[in-house]
Structure formats: structure tokens, C-alpha cells
Motif scaffolding. Structure first.
Motif, PDB file in Angstrom:
ATOM      1  N   THR A  63      22.717  20.738   9.070  1.00  0.00           N
ATOM      2  CA  THR A  63      23.100  19.322   9.181  1.00  0.00           C
ATOM      3  C   THR A  63      22.271  18.557  10.216  1.00  0.00           C
ATOM      4  OG1 THR A  63      24.778  19.764  10.884  1.00  0.00           O
ATOM      5  CG2 THR A  63      25.480  19.904   8.574  1.00  0.00           C
ATOM      6  N   PHE A  64      21.373  19.254  10.901  1.00  0.00           N
ATOM      7  CA  PHE A  64      20.684  18.657  12.048  1.00  0.00           C
ATOM      8  C   PHE A  64      19.968  17.354  11.692  1.00  0.00           C
ATOM      9  CE2 PHE A  64      17.192  18.119  15.054  1.00  0.00           C
ATOM     10  CZ  PHE A  64      17.835  18.297  16.260  1.00  0.00           C
ATOM     11  N   TYR A  65      19.277  17.316  10.554  1.00  0.00           N
ATOM     12  CA  TYR A  65      18.488  16.133  10.196  1.00  0.00           C
ATOM     13  C   TYR A  65      19.240  15.144   9.309  1.00  0.00           C
ATOM     14  CZ  TYR A  65      14.004  16.900  12.411  1.00  0.00           C
ATOM     15  OH  TYR A  65      13.006  17.018  13.355  1.00  0.00           O
ATOM     16  N   LEU A  66      20.488  15.435   8.976  1.00  0.00           N
ATOM     17  CA  LEU A  66      21.243  14.522   8.124  1.00  0.00           C
ATOM     18  C   LEU A  66      21.411  13.125   8.732  1.00  0.00           C
ATOM     19  CD1 LEU A  66      24.016  16.623   6.351  1.00  0.00           C
ATOM     20  CD2 LEU A  66      22.253  15.222   5.279  1.00  0.00           C
ATOM     21  N   PRO A  67      21.711  12.986  10.031  1.00  0.00           N
ATOM     22  CA  PRO A  67      21.824  11.629  10.594  1.00  0.00           C
ATOM     23  C   PRO A  67      20.536  10.816  10.419  1.00  0.00           C
ATOM     24  CG  PRO A  67      22.684  13.253  12.134  1.00  0.00           C
ATOM     25  CD  PRO A  67      21.993  14.014  11.049  1.00  0.00           C
ATOM     26  N   ASP A  68      19.385  11.446  10.689  1.00  0.00           N
ATOM     27  CA  ASP A  68      18.110  10.746  10.564  1.00  0.00           C
ATOM     28  C   ASP A  68      17.841  10.358   9.112  1.00  0.00           C
ATOM     29  OD1 ASP A  68      16.748  11.286  13.408  1.00  0.00           O
ATOM     30  OD2 ASP A  68      17.722  13.125  12.762  1.00  0.00           O
ATOM     31  N   LEU A  69      18.099  11.279   8.195  1.00  0.00           N
ATOM     32  CA  LEU A  69      17.845  11.008   6.783  1.00  0.00           C
ATOM     33  C   LEU A  69      18.787   9.925   6.251  1.00  0.00           C
ATOM     34  CD1 LEU A  69      17.347  14.701   5.613  1.00  0.00           C
ATOM     35  CD2 LEU A  69      15.579  12.930   5.684  1.00  0.00           C
ATOM     36  N   LYS A  70      20.043   9.982   6.650  1.00  0.00           N
ATOM     37  CA  LYS A  70      20.996   8.960   6.204  1.00  0.00           C
ATOM     38  C   LYS A  70      20.645   7.588   6.794  1.00  0.00           C
ATOM     39  CE  LYS A  70      23.825  11.231   3.524  1.00  0.00           C
ATOM     40  NZ  LYS A  70      24.041  10.842   2.100  1.00  0.00           N
ATOM     41  N   PHE A  71      20.117   7.580   8.017  1.00  0.00           N
ATOM     42  CA  PHE A  71      19.697   6.310   8.607  1.00  0.00           C
ATOM     43  C   PHE A  71      18.514   5.724   7.827  1.00  0.00           C
ATOM     44  CE2 PHE A  71      17.135   3.828  11.666  1.00  0.00           C
ATOM     45  CZ  PHE A  71      18.078   2.860  11.999  1.00  0.00           C
ATOM     46  N   LEU A  72      17.562   6.568   7.453  1.00  0.00           N
ATOM     47  CA  LEU A  72      16.440   6.101   6.631  1.00  0.00           C
ATOM     48  C   LEU A  72      16.943   5.588   5.286  1.00  0.00           C
ATOM     49  CD1 LEU A  72      13.510   8.672   7.046  1.00  0.00           C
ATOM     50  CD2 LEU A  72      13.645   6.348   7.924  1.00  0.00           C
ATOM     51  N   GLY A  79      28.541   2.119   3.110  1.00  0.00           N
ATOM     52  CA  GLY A  79      28.835   3.533   2.923  1.00  0.00           C
ATOM     53  C   GLY A  79      27.799   4.420   3.596  1.00  0.00           C
ATOM     54  N   LEU A  80      26.521   4.043   3.470  1.00  0.00           N
ATOM     55  CA  LEU A  80      25.454   4.811   4.105  1.00  0.00           C
ATOM     56  C   LEU A  80      25.547   4.725   5.627  1.00  0.00           C
ATOM     57  CD1 LEU A  80      22.486   3.920   1.731  1.00  0.00           C
ATOM     58  CD2 LEU A  80      23.435   6.210   2.124  1.00  0.00           C
ATOM     59  N   MET A  81      25.931   3.557   6.123  1.00  0.00           N
ATOM     60  CA  MET A  81      26.103   3.402   7.573  1.00  0.00           C
ATOM     61  C   MET A  81      27.222   4.299   8.089  1.00  0.00           C
ATOM     62  SD  MET A  81      25.627  -0.634   8.438  1.00  0.00           S
ATOM     63  CE  MET A  81      23.993  -1.330   8.676  1.00  0.00           C
ATOM     64  N   SER A  82      28.294   4.354   7.348  1.00  0.00           N
ATOM     65  CA  SER A  82      29.425   5.197   7.754  1.00  0.00           C
ATOM     66  C   SER A  82      29.021   6.669   7.764  1.00  0.00           C
ATOM     67  CB  SER A  82      30.605   4.985   6.808  1.00  0.00           C
ATOM     68  OG  SER A  82      31.073   3.643   6.883  1.00  0.00           O
ATOM     69  N   GLU A  83      28.277   7.076   6.734  1.00  0.00           N
ATOM     70  CA  GLU A  83      27.816   8.466   6.667  1.00  0.00           C
ATOM     71  C   GLU A  83      26.864   8.778   7.823  1.00  0.00           C
ATOM     72  OE1 GLU A  83      26.095   9.094   2.840  1.00  0.00           O
ATOM     73  OE2 GLU A  83      27.949   8.654   1.754  1.00  0.00           O
ATOM     74  N   THR A  84      25.973   7.819   8.111  1.00  0.00           N
ATOM     75  CA  THR A  84      25.021   8.005   9.214  1.00  0.00           C
ATOM     76  C   THR A  84      25.754   8.216  10.530  1.00  0.00           C
ATOM     77  OG1 THR A  84      23.383   6.589   8.125  1.00  0.00           O
ATOM     78  CG2 THR A  84      23.098   6.973  10.480  1.00  0.00           C
ATOM     79  N   LEU A  85      26.742   7.357  10.787  1.00  0.00           N
ATOM     80  CA  LEU A  85      27.487   7.455  12.038  1.00  0.00           C
ATOM     81  C   LEU A  85      28.264   8.764  12.112  1.00  0.00           C
ATOM     82  CD1 LEU A  85      28.344   6.135  14.682  1.00  0.00           C
ATOM     83  CD2 LEU A  85      30.213   5.012  13.436  1.00  0.00           C
ATOM     84  N   ALA A  86      28.863   9.155  11.001  1.00  0.00           N
ATOM     85  CA  ALA A  86      29.662  10.392  10.983  1.00  0.00           C
ATOM     86  C   ALA A  86      28.778  11.603  11.296  1.00  0.00           C
ATOM     87  CB  ALA A  86      30.332  10.557   9.627  1.00  0.00           C
ATOM     88  N   ASN A 112      26.546  15.845  14.944  1.00  0.00           N
ATOM     89  CA  ASN A 112      25.377  16.500  15.519  1.00  0.00           C
ATOM     90  C   ASN A 112      25.057  16.024  16.939  1.00  0.00           C
ATOM     91  OD1 ASN A 112      23.857  18.211  13.265  1.00  0.00           O
ATOM     92  ND2 ASN A 112      24.748  16.418  12.277  1.00  0.00           N
ATOM     93  N   GLN A 113      25.931  15.167  17.486  1.00  0.00           N
ATOM     94  CA  GLN A 113      25.736  14.625  18.838  1.00  0.00           C
ATOM     95  C   GLN A 113      24.346  13.990  18.973  1.00  0.00           C
ATOM     96  OE1 GLN A 113      26.569  18.047  21.364  1.00  0.00           O
ATOM     97  NE2 GLN A 113      28.769  17.628  21.324  1.00  0.00           N
ATOM     98  N   ASN A 114      23.975  13.241  17.939  1.00  0.00           N
ATOM     99  CA  ASN A 114      22.675  12.584  17.895  1.00  0.00           C
ATOM    100  C   ASN A 114      22.819  11.149  18.390  1.00  0.00           C
ATOM    101  OD1 ASN A 114      20.201  11.381  17.182  1.00  0.00           O
ATOM    102  ND2 ASN A 114      19.928  12.787  15.468  1.00  0.00           N
ATOM    103  N   GLU A 115      22.695  10.991  19.691  1.00  0.00           N
ATOM    104  CA  GLU A 115      22.877   9.667  20.289  1.00  0.00           C
ATOM    105  C   GLU A 115      21.735   8.715  19.941  1.00  0.00           C
ATOM    106  OE1 GLU A 115      23.414  10.220  24.448  1.00  0.00           O
ATOM    107  OE2 GLU A 115      25.317  11.306  24.230  1.00  0.00           O
ATOM    108  N   VAL A 116      20.549   9.264  19.679  1.00  0.00           N
ATOM    109  CA  VAL A 116      19.400   8.419  19.323  1.00  0.00           C
ATOM    110  C   VAL A 116      19.695   7.655  18.034  1.00  0.00           C
ATOM    111  CG1 VAL A 116      16.969   8.411  18.628  1.00  0.00           C
ATOM    112  CG2 VAL A 116      17.729   9.892  20.490  1.00  0.00           C
ATOM    113  N   VAL A 117      20.197   8.348  17.025  1.00  0.00           N
ATOM    114  CA  VAL A 117      20.519   7.688  15.756  1.00  0.00           C
ATOM    115  C   VAL A 117      21.676   6.710  15.937  1.00  0.00           C
ATOM    116  CG1 VAL A 117      21.441   8.065  13.426  1.00  0.00           C
ATOM    117  CG2 VAL A 117      19.593   9.499  14.278  1.00  0.00           C
ATOM    118  N   GLU A 118      22.648   7.060  16.764  1.00  0.00           N
ATOM    119  CA  GLU A 118      23.758   6.135  17.019  1.00  0.00           C
ATOM    120  C   GLU A 118      23.251   4.814  17.588  1.00  0.00           C
ATOM    121  OE1 GLU A 118      27.554   7.426  18.666  1.00  0.00           O
ATOM    122  OE2 GLU A 118      26.854   9.503  18.592  1.00  0.00           O
TER     123      GLU A 118
END
Length: 280
Positions: free
Chosen positions: A218-227, A244-251, A256-262
Motif C-alpha cells: 500500500t506504500f505508493y497508493l496515496p501517491d498514485l491516488k493523488f495523481l 471520491g478520489l480525494m477521499s481515497e487519497t486521504l484515507a 501509510n502516514q504519508n504527510e507529504v501527500v496529505e
């Protein structure tokens, strides 16, 4: 212990000096006697060597994780402690030079430094270009040209990365392999989006999301969902799709504790609220 005391009755001091400078290899008999005088066994001597190799491998893997987390400052600090001239393993050498080269490119470092590190992989360490490190090196060159506003040259290298991604092996690989693949997918998809090649970007994003699902990574899921969110906005997809994509990105970012994507997502939301970005 002085050289004189260590070699007394075993070998000459000159011979011991040759052992220490790696210009002569001791016989097993002499090596056993020298180890005994130092209070250790030959087996312990090689265990120490193996321990050093293991420590180096662990250090490089930790630095690679920091690279993926975009913690470049700490990664560079840890990398600076390692002397590449002391690395014996070719694989570890390739990992070191890919890490330094790619991080230098991602932080807008000097072109000469990036080219030197990555060319060592292409021309010296992996001349037949058979390992994943060559493709990671292509990624570094692509990012270097992209960040120096040379999109045609960047595209040429990103195309090499895409060629690698189109020929992934069928047999199961380890988690580190898939994280490296996902890193290539992410940066290539990001570049294609900046060039307004949205179809290519979405195709790569879908490949990345599929890999995450198949490999339970799941590590890269936040980055991919943000793209994917950015692509949806650029293509004027329906508001519900974007939300919906924004919600998935945030989740996934929180998981993954990815503060950069947040932070990136929060900035994107503010732009939408101010009407600086359009959505259907």
C-alpha cells in the motif's frame, strides 16, 4: 598489539604488512595462528566480514525507504557516511549509485553529479543493462532532464522506463522489487501528466494500483491516488469522481502516514475552492 608482537614466530613483519595492505593472501595455517594470537578463530573473522556486509545492506535499504518517503535530507546524511570505494559487492555499489544519483536529480542537484553516478551503472557496473538498477538509473536521468526543463530528453529516458515496466517478470519477486517498480510507475505517470499525456498517465496509474492490490503493497497508493485525482480534474471528470478520489487519497495517506501527500491534497483542495482549478 604491534605488528612485531603479532607476527613473532609466525611470519615476518614485512609479510604481515602485505596481508594488511591486501597485496598478499595468507595461507590457512598462518591465518589460523594470527587469529589465535588475537584471541579469535578464522570462522569469527569471516563472521565479522559477513556482519559488515549485512550492516551495509541494511543501511542502504533504510536510505532507499527514506528516498521513497521523500525524506531526502536524512537520506543524504546517512548516505554521506558510506564510502563507495569500500563497497565490495557490485549489487550494493549499484544500489548506492542509483540512490545518490536519483536523489540528486529529485532535489535539483548538479547535472554532472547525477550523470556521473548513473553512468557508472550503465557503463561499468551493469554494462549489459540487465538489472533493475539500470532502469532506476534511467528514471534518474529522466527526472534530471525533466527538472532542467528538457522534456524531449526526459521523455526519451521515461520511454526506456516504460519499456522495462512493460516486461515485468511473471515469477513472484520480493517486496523491495515491487516498491522500486511502483516508484518508477509513479514518477513516470507524474511526468506524463505534466506533459498532458493523460491517457498514458492514467494507464500507468492503473498498473500501479493493480500492482499494489496484487502484491498487498500500500506504500505508493496515496501517491498514485493523488495523481489519479489530478488527472480527473484535468480531464473534467464529474465532481463525485474527483471527491471520491480525494477521499481515497486521504484515507491511504493516513494509513501509510504519508504527510507529504496529505499536504499536497490540502493544497489541491484549496485551489479547487478558490476556483483556480476547474472540474465538471
Amino acid at each position: 598489539m604491534s605488528q612485531c608482537k603479532l607476527c613473532d614466530g609466525i611470519c615476518t613483519q614485512a609479510t604481515l604488512s602485505k596481508f594488511e595492505s591486501n597485496t598478499h593472501v595468507p595461507s590457512l595455517t598462518i591465518l589460523t595462528q594470527l587469529c589465535a594470537r588475537l584471541g579469535m578463530t578464522v570462522e569469527e573473522l569471516y563472521q565479522a566480514e559477513e556482519s559488515t556486509v549485512t550492516q551495509l545492506s541494511g543501511a542502504l535499504d533504510d536510505i532507499e525507504k527514506r528516498l521513497m518517503m521523500e525524506d531526502y535530507c536524512q537520506a543524504f546524511q546517512e548516505l554521506a557516511v558510506i564510502d563507495p570505494d569500500q563497497i565490495q559487492s557490485v549489487v550494493a555499489q549499484m544500489q548506492f549509485y542509483y540512490l545518490r544519483g536519483l536523489m540528486t536529480a529529485l532535489t535539483n542537484g548538479h547535472v554532472i553529479d547525477v550523470s556521473y553516478d548513473l553512468s557508472l551503472i550503465f557503463n561499468v557496473l551493469d554494462p549489459k543493462q540487465k538489472t533493475i538498477f539500470t532502469s532506476l538509473g534511467f528514471l534518474g536521468m529522466a527526472e534530471m532532464y525533466s527538472r532542467n526543463h528538457q522534456p524531449k530528453r526526459a521523455q526519451a529516458y521515461f520511454n526506456k522506463v516504460k519499456q522495462f515496466l512493460s516486461q515485468l517478470p511473471d515469477e513472484q519477486q520480493n517486496e523491495q522489487y515491487y516498491l522500486r517498480v511502483l516508484m518508477m510507475v509513479y514518477y513516470t505517470a507524474e511526468f506524463e501528466m505534466t506533459q498532458q499525456h493523460y491517457a498514458d498517465s492514467e494507464r500507468l496509474i492503473n498498473i500501479g494500483v493493480g500492482l499494489c492490490s496484487e502484491q498487498h503493497v500500500t506504500f505508493y497508493l496515496p501517491d498514485l491516488k493523488f495523481l489519479a485525482t489530478q488527472c480527473a480534474i484535468a480531464l473534467h471528470r464529474p465532481t463525485l469522481t474527483v471527491q471520491g478520489l480525494m477521499s481515497e487519497t486521504l484515507a491511504f495517506a493516513k494509513i501509510n502516514q504519508n504527510e507529504v501527500v496529505e499536504v499536497k491534497l490540502a493544497a489541491l483542495k484549496r485551489q479547487l475552492e478558490k476556483g483556480q482549478l476547474r472540474e465538471a
